[in-house]
Enzyme design. Structure first.
Site, short mmCIF file in Angstrom:
data_model
loop_
_atom_site.label_atom_id
_atom_site.label_comp_id
_atom_site.label_asym_id
_atom_site.label_seq_id
_atom_site.Cartn_x
_atom_site.Cartn_y
_atom_site.Cartn_z
N GLY A 169 -11.76 3.62 -11.77
CA GLY A 169 -11.93 3.99 -13.18
C GLY A 169 -13.39 4.12 -13.54
O GLY A 169 -13.77 4.99 -14.35
N ALA A 197 -11.98 -0.62 -21.35
CA ALA A 197 -13.17 -0.28 -20.58
C ALA A 197 -12.78 -0.12 -19.12
O ALA A 197 -11.96 -0.89 -18.60
CB ALA A 197 -14.24 -1.36 -20.72
N HIS A 224 -14.92 0.16 -2.70
CA HIS A 224 -14.23 -1.03 -3.19
C HIS A 224 -13.46 -1.71 -2.06
O HIS A 224 -13.33 -1.16 -0.97
CB HIS A 224 -13.26 -0.66 -4.33
CG HIS A 224 -13.94 -0.43 -5.64
ND1 HIS A 224 -14.47 0.79 -5.98
CD2 HIS A 224 -14.18 -1.25 -6.69
CE1 HIS A 224 -15.01 0.70 -7.20
NE2 HIS A 224 -14.85 -0.52 -7.64
N HIS A 225 -12.93 -2.87 -2.36
CA HIS A 225 -12.12 -3.62 -1.40
C HIS A 225 -10.79 -2.90 -1.16
O HIS A 225 -10.36 -2.06 -1.95
CB HIS A 225 -11.85 -5.04 -1.93
CG HIS A 225 -11.31 -5.06 -3.32
ND1 HIS A 225 -9.97 -4.91 -3.61
CD2 HIS A 225 -11.94 -5.17 -4.52
CE1 HIS A 225 -9.80 -4.95 -4.92
NE2 HIS A 225 -10.97 -5.11 -5.49
N LYS A 229 -7.74 -2.56 -3.75
CA LYS A 229 -7.79 -1.73 -4.96
C LYS A 229 -6.80 -0.58 -4.84
O LYS A 229 -6.81 0.18 -3.86
CB LYS A 229 -9.20 -1.19 -5.19
CG LYS A 229 -9.34 -0.43 -6.51
CD LYS A 229 -10.77 -0.20 -6.87
CE LYS A 229 -10.90 0.53 -8.22
NZ LYS A 229 -10.30 -0.21 -9.33
#
Length: 238
Positions: free
Chosen positions: A145, A100, A135-136, A139
């Site tokens: 994704g 996932a 995002h941070h 990453k």
């Protein structure tokens, strides 16, 4: 249930905490400091492996779990050019695999909402669609994704868009994904449909890693003793 954690960074540690709360045992923890422990023999001590590493190591880690005969849950991103090969190996070894891009229950509901909205918008080409993901700064991959999954869902429905791009371009057939890296953001994804008349926007904002960690443990519980290829839709019945 005995769990092998392949990847013991912040996400692996969050997964461990949830797993222990739910009464499971972590029998293997592989980090950058003990890669020599990442062996088929050690993985076989577990009922399920949960793999959260990086693009450079995920595929080999998944194959190792498959060869060990241990069902593997993977949340690593940036390796999906080899996803079909991993599925083929899983089938050949009669093992189990669940990948996932995001394990959060809320995000998987958001995926279903995105699919529905994209289908509703398909007859209305006057709306342009763009995406934003935040995002941070640690990453490694961009876009995320999760953003790629959302984009591919939109492309399945939207006849005006032919591919996604990770920059702001002028080609009307490109689905633009803008990526921002800002600390301490765990993850925000926004899809906006814009017309001359109005905007329609859906957004998911994660507050911490707990939702991802809980979903990964739920996936491991689901995968134990199973054979085949699965997704979070199977876990959640969406």
């Amino acid at each position: 249930m005995k769990i092998a954690l392949i990847g013991y960074g912040k996400m692996g540690q969050a997964i461990e905490a949830i797993a222990l709360q739910r009464g499971h045992e972590v029998v293997l923890k592989v980090s950058i400091d003990n890669l020599e422990d990442n062996t088929i023999e050690n993985i076989r001590k577990a009922d399920v492996a949960i793999e959260f590493t990086g693009p450079e190591s995920a595929y080999e880690n998944i194959l190792r779990c498959i060869e060990a005969g241990v069902p593997v849950v993977s949340g690593s991103t940036g390796w999906l050019d080899k996803y079909e090969a991993a599925k083929a190996s899983c089938t050949a070894h009669n093992s189990a695999m669940l990948y996932a891009s995001n394990f959060s229950v809320g995000v998987n509901i958001f995926f279903a909402l995105n699919q529905k909205l994209a289908a509703l918008m398909q007859p209305h080409p006057e709306y342009d669609v763009k995406m934003l993901e935040i995002h941070h700064t640690q990453k490694k991959d961009a876009p995320s994704g999760t953003a790629i999954t959302l984009a591919e869902q939109i492309l399945e429905q939207n006849k005006q868009k032919t591919k996604w791009v990770n920059h702001d371009g002028s080609n009307a057939s490109d689905l633009v994904i803008l990526s921002e890296r800002i600390d301490p953001a765990p993850g925000t994804h926004v899809i906006t449909y814009t017309s001359a008349i109005d905007d329609i926007e859906i957004r998911h904002t994660a507050h911490n890693r707990q939702g991802f960690a809980t979903g990964a443990v739920l996936a491991a519980e689901f995968l134990q003793n199973k054979k085949g290829i699965f997704s979070m839709s199977d876990v959640l019945g969406i």
